[in-house]
Scaffold this active site. Structure first.
Site, PDB file in Angstrom:
ATOM      1  N   ASP A  40       0.819  -1.222   0.000  1.00  0.00           N
ATOM      2  CA  ASP A  40       0.000   0.000   0.000  1.00  0.00           C
ATOM      3  C   ASP A  40       0.850   1.268   0.000  1.00  0.00           C
ATOM      4  O   ASP A  40       0.366   2.347   0.305  1.00  0.00           O
ATOM      5  CB  ASP A  40      -0.972   0.001   1.187  1.00  0.00           C
ATOM      6  CG  ASP A  40      -0.243  -0.079   2.513  1.00  0.00           C
ATOM      7  OD1 ASP A  40       0.979  -0.339   2.498  1.00  0.00           O
ATOM      8  OD2 ASP A  40      -0.889   0.127   3.554  1.00  0.00           O
ATOM      9  N   HIS A 244      25.131   3.920 -17.487  1.00  0.00           N
ATOM     10  CA  HIS A 244      23.962   4.117 -16.615  1.00  0.00           C
ATOM     11  C   HIS A 244      24.157   3.462 -15.250  1.00  0.00           C
ATOM     12  O   HIS A 244      23.207   2.917 -14.677  1.00  0.00           O
ATOM     13  CB  HIS A 244      22.692   3.607 -17.301  1.00  0.00           C
ATOM     14  CG  HIS A 244      22.323   4.403 -18.508  1.00  0.00           C
ATOM     15  ND1 HIS A 244      21.530   3.925 -19.519  1.00  0.00           N
ATOM     16  CD2 HIS A 244      22.647   5.664 -18.878  1.00  0.00           C
ATOM     17  CE1 HIS A 244      21.375   4.853 -20.453  1.00  0.00           C
ATOM     18  NE2 HIS A 244      22.055   5.916 -20.089  1.00  0.00           N
ATOM     19  N   HIS A 351      28.181   7.317 -27.111  1.00  0.00           N
ATOM     20  CA  HIS A 351      26.881   7.983 -27.017  1.00  0.00           C
ATOM     21  C   HIS A 351      26.930   9.307 -27.773  1.00  0.00           C
ATOM     22  O   HIS A 351      27.982   9.700 -28.277  1.00  0.00           O
ATOM     23  CB  HIS A 351      26.466   8.187 -25.556  1.00  0.00           C
ATOM     24  CG  HIS A 351      27.428   8.993 -24.722  1.00  0.00           C
ATOM     25  ND1 HIS A 351      27.516  10.357 -24.807  1.00  0.00           N
ATOM     26  CD2 HIS A 351      28.344   8.609 -23.790  1.00  0.00           C
ATOM     27  CE1 HIS A 351      28.430  10.785 -23.938  1.00  0.00           C
ATOM     28  NE2 HIS A 351      28.966   9.749 -23.320  1.00  0.00           N
ATOM     29  N   HIS A 355      21.246  16.012 -25.669  1.00  0.00           N
ATOM     30  CA  HIS A 355      19.823  15.752 -25.901  1.00  0.00           C
ATOM     31  C   HIS A 355      19.058  16.996 -25.498  1.00  0.00           C
ATOM     32  O   HIS A 355      19.562  17.827 -24.738  1.00  0.00           O
ATOM     33  CB  HIS A 355      19.361  14.540 -25.076  1.00  0.00           C
ATOM     34  CG  HIS A 355      19.800  14.575 -23.632  1.00  0.00           C
ATOM     35  ND1 HIS A 355      19.135  15.284 -22.675  1.00  0.00           N
ATOM     36  CD2 HIS A 355      20.868  14.025 -22.996  1.00  0.00           C
ATOM     37  CE1 HIS A 355      19.755  15.154 -21.509  1.00  0.00           C
ATOM     38  NE2 HIS A 355      20.836  14.402 -21.670  1.00  0.00           N
ATOM     39  N   HIS A 362      15.441  13.736 -20.885  1.00  0.00           N
ATOM     40  CA  HIS A 362      15.586  13.547 -22.336  1.00  0.00           C
ATOM     41  C   HIS A 362      14.302  14.115 -22.929  1.00  0.00           C
ATOM     42  O   HIS A 362      13.315  13.417 -23.103  1.00  0.00           O
ATOM     43  CB  HIS A 362      15.778  12.074 -22.686  1.00  0.00           C
ATOM     44  CG  HIS A 362      17.061  11.511 -22.127  1.00  0.00           C
ATOM     45  ND1 HIS A 362      17.318  10.170 -22.020  1.00  0.00           N
ATOM     46  CD2 HIS A 362      18.170  12.133 -21.655  1.00  0.00           C
ATOM     47  CE1 HIS A 362      18.527   9.995 -21.491  1.00  0.00           C
ATOM     48  NE2 HIS A 362      19.052  11.170 -21.259  1.00  0.00           N
ATOM     49  N   GLU A 385      27.549  16.992 -23.569  1.00  0.00           N
ATOM     50  CA  GLU A 385      28.134  15.993 -22.676  1.00  0.00           C
ATOM     51  C   GLU A 385      29.037  14.965 -23.354  1.00  0.00           C
ATOM     52  O   GLU A 385      28.740  13.776 -23.364  1.00  0.00           O
ATOM     53  CB  GLU A 385      27.020  15.271 -21.914  1.00  0.00           C
ATOM     54  CG  GLU A 385      25.876  14.739 -22.786  1.00  0.00           C
ATOM     55  CD  GLU A 385      24.851  13.965 -21.953  1.00  0.00           C
ATOM     56  OE1 GLU A 385      25.253  13.075 -21.193  1.00  0.00           O
ATOM     57  OE2 GLU A 385      23.653  14.262 -22.065  1.00  0.00           O
ATOM     58  N   TYR A 389      35.668   6.788 -22.470  1.00  0.00           N
ATOM     59  CA  TYR A 389      35.576   5.666 -21.542  1.00  0.00           C
ATOM     60  C   TYR A 389      36.539   4.580 -22.026  1.00  0.00           C
ATOM     61  O   TYR A 389      36.350   4.030 -23.110  1.00  0.00           O
ATOM     62  CB  TYR A 389      34.146   5.133 -21.501  1.00  0.00           C
ATOM     63  CG  TYR A 389      33.119   6.255 -21.390  1.00  0.00           C
ATOM     64  CD1 TYR A 389      32.734   6.761 -20.156  1.00  0.00           C
ATOM     65  CD2 TYR A 389      32.587   6.858 -22.554  1.00  0.00           C
ATOM     66  CE1 TYR A 389      31.831   7.822 -20.058  1.00  0.00           C
ATOM     67  CE2 TYR A 389      31.690   7.915 -22.462  1.00  0.00           C
ATOM     68  CZ  TYR A 389      31.310   8.389 -21.218  1.00  0.00           C
ATOM     69  OH  TYR A 389      30.428   9.440 -21.138  1.00  0.00           O
ATOM     70  N   ARG A 407      33.320  12.034 -18.230  1.00  0.00           N
ATOM     71  CA  ARG A 407      32.299  12.781 -18.971  1.00  0.00           C
ATOM     72  C   ARG A 407      32.163  14.149 -18.321  1.00  0.00           C
ATOM     73  O   ARG A 407      32.314  14.271 -17.099  1.00  0.00           O
ATOM     74  CB  ARG A 407      30.951  12.042 -18.973  1.00  0.00           C
ATOM     75  CG  ARG A 407      29.841  12.799 -19.711  1.00  0.00           C
ATOM     76  CD  ARG A 407      28.593  11.946 -20.018  1.00  0.00           C
ATOM     77  NE  ARG A 407      27.876  11.468 -18.864  1.00  0.00           N
ATOM     78  CZ  ARG A 407      27.915  10.227 -18.410  1.00  0.00           C
ATOM     79  NH1 ARG A 407      28.647   9.317 -19.026  1.00  0.00           N
ATOM     80  NH2 ARG A 407      27.233   9.877 -17.341  1.00  0.00           N
ATOM     81  N   GLU A 409      29.440  17.374 -18.485  1.00  0.00           N
ATOM     82  CA  GLU A 409      28.119  17.707 -19.028  1.00  0.00           C
ATOM     83  C   GLU A 409      27.578  19.000 -18.432  1.00  0.00           C
ATOM     84  O   GLU A 409      27.553  19.164 -17.215  1.00  0.00           O
ATOM     85  CB  GLU A 409      27.135  16.562 -18.718  1.00  0.00           C
ATOM     86  CG  GLU A 409      25.690  16.867 -19.110  1.00  0.00           C
ATOM     87  CD  GLU A 409      24.749  15.682 -18.900  1.00  0.00           C
ATOM     88  OE1 GLU A 409      24.995  14.860 -18.000  1.00  0.00           O
ATOM     89  OE2 GLU A 409      23.764  15.593 -19.659  1.00  0.00           O
TER      90      GLU A 409
END
Ligand code: GLY
Ligand code: MN
Ligand code: MN
Length: 439
Positions: A40, A244, A351, A355, A362, A385, A389, A407, A409
């Protein structure tokens, strides 16, 4: 309810959408449903971005109906009825009166009456705009309402013949941010920048990735941004190479970099920042060399964000700098042209460079018009960004490079002259980062 977006602006958005709708049409847009987390317990409620954009109304179990030209009111909201007993348990409800007085609706009805009232509003309209195909249950409800009208054709009822995805009209509007939207996004960017600074300062004490995540969340909440725009990524060492990564549970190691990709959500608007810095506060020579390449790529990409350039220009600019950097450092061989044409950079940069950014991290909006990349125009907001890697098991490169993920960004909005960086309050040069961490 205090909102940085005025009720007048929400009304103008609805007006603009209605002006773009076909004559004799109706638009139907549901609020987000509540979602069960376990038994719940519900997930914290987050309004549907399209619904938020057109209403600023923050409750579930609501449906917005736009009926351009309707004599008795063009903007109608179905929402929950006020109920003192329920409100004692679950909190304040706006109700129908509040929807009209405080949210500028022309008319409002209890959501429990929608099946009785809405078919009559659809009747006689030839086209229905709604989020077609987004949610099975809602698709079915729309068809149920239409069936009610079809069952009355012999009594002279006119069921609609066209069903059109609302997104085409609405998402193009959302792509262009107003001054008020940019203000909210800039504030979200400032809060997130402060959060990244706080996490950087915390890193030298070591601990676990989640200790840095705690600093981020603390800063977001402290400023009233009660949610992240997406799950925070805090990746130490080779975890920074997992795009991710959200486990955020590994120990931080001296000598490693840590990559943080995190941003708060403010009034449903996203911010999205990545910074990469050494746990110890000092970059190693290899980390430094790769970092300078990514930073130069990011500057080149930001420089390419200006009106007249198209969507892919910043990506192309970043790609050139990244690939040349990989060649200069001996991670790739051959000419720049060949390495780009053969996509030899892909194992290191897989990548895109950004975006759209807005109510969704996104964000919505087309990237191409027909076959051509979209031209950048003032008001469009996007991320920049680039990253590099070096997989820990990449046997094609010298061992000293392996397991480094970087990275950088920032969030930018296109202006008349070029672009404005909304997230500049967190350091990104090596000197600035080392100085902040030494503090
Ligand atoms: N954090 C999601 C992204 O950077 O696209
Ligand atoms: Mn992003
Ligand atoms: Mn990000």
């Amino acid at each position: 309810m205090t909102s940085m977006i005025s009720m007048k602006e929400f009304a103008e958005r609805r007006r603009k959408l209605m002006d773009r709708m076909a004559p004799d049409s109706i638009a139907i847009l549901p609020a987000a449903p509540e979602r069960v987390r376990n038994r719940d317990v519900l997930h914290p409620f987050r309004q549907d971005s399209d619904f938020q954009y057109l209403t600023g109304f923050g409750e579930p179990e609501a449906v917005l109906v736009l009926i351009p030209g309707r004599e008795h009111g063009e903007v109608v909201l179905f929402c929950k009825e006020r109920n003192p007993e329920k409100e004692l348990w679950d909190g304040f409800l706006v109700g129908q009166e509040g929807a009209i007085e405080r949210y500028g609706m022309d008319d409002a009805f209890p959501i429990s009456d929608i099946d009785d009232i809405l078919p009559g509003m659809i009747e006689g309209r030839s086209r229905v705009y709604y989020p077609l195909g987004k949610d099975h249950a809602f698709d079915n409800r729309v068809m149920d309402w239409v069936k009610v009208i079809r069952s009355k054709v012999r009594a002279g009822a006119h069921p609609p013949g066209e069903f059109v995805a609302l997104e085409h009209l609405l998402h193009d509007m959302r792509l262009y941010k107003s001054a008020a939207e940019v203000k909210v996004m800039a504030k979200a960017g400032q809060i997130s920048a402060e959060a990244h600074c706080r996490a950087m300062k915390r890193a030298r004490r070591g601990g676990y990735e989640y200790n840095l995540e705690a600093e981020l969340i603390h800063t977001f909440m402290e400023h009233g941004a009660r949610s992240t725009a997406y799950p925070s990524i805090v990746g130490g060492g080779a975890n920074g190479c997992i795009l991710h990564y959200i486990e955020n549970s590994a120990p931080l190691k001296d000598g490693d970099l840590v990559l943080i990709d995190a941003g708060c959500e403010l009034e449903c608007y996203a911010s999205d920042i990545t910074r990469t810095f050494p746990v110890s506060g000092r970059f190693s020579p290899e980390q430094k060399a790769l970092y300078e390449v990514v930073l130069a790529a990011q500057y080149a990409a930001i420089d390419a964000v200006r009106p007249g350039n198209h969507w892919n220009h910043p990506h192309e600019a970043a790609l050139k700098v990244l690939t040349q950097g990989l060649i200069d450092l001996g991670l790739l061989s051959g000419s720049l042209e060949d390495a780009i044409a053969s996509e030899a950079y892909k194992p290191f940069f897989m990548h895109r460079t950004g975006h759209w950014l807005g109510l969704d991290v996104h964000d919505v909006g087309d990237y191409k018009v027909g076959d051509a990349w979209r031209e950048l125009e003032p008001g469009m907001a996007l991320t920049v960004e680039p990253g590099l890697y070096i997989a820990p098991d990449n046997a094609n490169v010298d061992a000293k490079w392996r397991g480094i993920g970087i990275r950088i960004e920032d969030d930018v909005v296109v202006t008349k002259e070029g672009c404005r960086v909304l997230t500049g309050d967190v350091p990104k040069t090596i000197a600035e980062i080392e100085a902040l961490m030494a503090d």
